[in-house]
Design an enzyme around this catalytic site. Structure first.
Site, PDB file in Angstrom:
ATOM      1  N   ASP A 259       0.821  -1.209   0.000  1.00 32.29           N
ATOM      2  CA  ASP A 259       0.000   0.000   0.000  1.00 32.29           C
ATOM      3  C   ASP A 259       0.858   1.262   0.000  1.00 32.29           C
ATOM      4  OD1 ASP A 259      -2.112  -1.730   0.247  1.00 32.29           O
ATOM      5  OD2 ASP A 259      -2.845  -0.921   2.149  1.00 32.29           O
ATOM      6  N   ASP A 260       0.287   2.317  -0.551  1.00 39.38           N
ATOM      7  CA  ASP A 260       0.721   3.719  -0.371  1.00 39.38           C
ATOM      8  C   ASP A 260       1.764   4.204  -1.368  1.00 39.38           C
ATOM      9  OD1 ASP A 260      -0.982   3.477   1.754  1.00 39.38           O
ATOM     10  OD2 ASP A 260       0.534   3.789   3.310  1.00 39.38           O
TER      11      ASP A 260
ATOM     12  N   HIS B 201      -6.006   3.253  -4.435  1.00 42.47           N
ATOM     13  CA  HIS B 201      -5.915   3.499  -2.987  1.00 42.47           C
ATOM     14  C   HIS B 201      -6.268   4.953  -2.678  1.00 42.47           C
ATOM     15  CE1 HIS B 201      -4.815   1.896   0.876  1.00 42.47           C
ATOM     16  NE2 HIS B 201      -3.747   2.645   1.040  1.00 42.47           N
TER      17      HIS B 201
ATOM     18  N   HIS C 127      -4.954   9.444  -0.313  1.00 44.44           N
ATOM     19  CA  HIS C 127      -4.881   8.583   0.873  1.00 44.44           C
ATOM     20  C   HIS C 127      -5.873   9.030   1.951  1.00 44.44           C
ATOM     21  CE1 HIS C 127      -2.897   6.217   4.174  1.00 44.44           C
ATOM     22  NE2 HIS C 127      -2.759   5.372   3.157  1.00 44.44           N
TER      23      HIS C 127
ATOM     24  N   HIS D 289       3.931  -2.182   3.160  1.00 46.23           N
ATOM     25  CA  HIS D 289       3.835  -0.816   2.636  1.00 46.23           C
ATOM     26  C   HIS D 289       5.137  -0.431   1.934  1.00 46.23           C
ATOM     27  CE1 HIS D 289       0.734  -0.923   5.741  1.00 46.23           C
ATOM     28  NE2 HIS D 289       0.148   0.061   5.088  1.00 46.23           N
TER      29      HIS D 289
END
Length: 200
Positions: free
Chosen positions: A28-29, A79, A83, A167
Site C-alpha cells: 500500500d501507499d 488506494h 490517501h 507498505h
C-alpha cells in the site's frame, strides 16, 4: 470480526478448494522511487508476483513506476488520490477523490486507506470495484515494532488465502526491508505459493 460483517461485499481472504496453500502479498501507499523499485527487485529475486495499491498522487508524480510495476507482471489497485480515510470524509468527496485516482490507475481493484469506509461509500464503490481488504497486516509502518516483530506477525497469522499487507512507503521502510525477504523465505519454506490478486 464485527467490522467484516458490516462489509460482506469486501474481499478479506481468497481461499481455493484444492492445491497448495496460497497467499497474496500486497503493498500500500506507493509508488515512490525510494521504496517501490527495491520491493520490485526483491519480488523478482524470489520469482513472486504481488499487488500494489497505489495512491493516485504518487502515480501522478511517478507514472514510470506504475508502468514498471505492470511491466514486471504485478497487479495494481486504487488506494484513493490523496490517501483519504473514509470515516473522516463525506461520501461525495471520498468518491470524487477515488474517481480522480481511477483516471490514473486503470484497475477494478480498490482498497480503502486504513481499511476504513462508511457504509454508503462501500455501497457505491462496490458497483465499480472489487473492494480488497486483508486478513493480515504486517504493521511494518509501526514505530513501536521492530522488524523482528513485523516478521513474527506474518509467521503468527498467515494461513491459506491470506491477503498480507506491507507498505512501499518511507514510514515503513526500515521494518519492511527487514521483514519482507525473511517473510517470503519463511512462507516458501512452509509450502505457500504466491499470487497477485486478479484484475479481471
Amino acid at each position: 470480526m464485527l467490522y467484516r460483517l458490516l462489509f460482506p461485499e469486501a474481499i478479506w481472504r481468497i481461499k481455493r478448494r484444492k492445491g497448495k496453500p496460497r497467499v497474496f502479498l500486497t503493498f500500500d501507499d506507493g509508488p515512490i522511487p525510494e521504496e517501490t523499485p527495491w520491493v520490485l527487485d526483491t519480488l523478482d529475486r524470489y520469482g513472486i508476483k504481488a499487488t500494489f495499491f497505489m495512491v493516485g498522487d504518487n502515480v501522478r508524480r511517478h507514472p514510470e513506476l506504475l508502468d514498471e510495476v505492470l511491466r514486471r507482471g504485478h497487479s495494481i489497485g486504487n488506494h484513493t488520490m490523496h490517501h483519504l480515510q473514509g470515516m473522516k470524509e463525506r461520501a461525495h468527496h471520498y468518491l470524487r477523490d477515488t474517481a480522480e485516482a481511477a483516471a490514473l490507475i486503470d484497475s477494478p481493484l480498490f482498497r480503502p486507506p486504513h481499511g476504513l469506509l462508511r457504509w454508503k461509500q462501500a455501497r457505491v464503490l462496490k458497483e465499480h470495484f472489487n473492494i480488497i481488504m486483508y486478513d493480515l497486516v504486517s504493521r511494518d509502518y509501526s514505530r513501536k515494532l521492530s522488524g523482528e516483530q513485523v516478521l513474527d506477525n506474518v509467521k503468527r497469522y498467515a494461513r491459506d488465502g491470506s491477503i498480507i499487507v506491507f507498505h512501499d512507503s518511507l514510514k515503513a521502510s526500515k521494518n519492511m526491508r527487514y521483514a519482507l525477504p525473511r517473510a517470503i523465505e519463511w512462507l516458501l519454506e512452509q509450502g505457500y505459493e504466491f499470487a497477485p490478486i486478479p484484475m479481471h
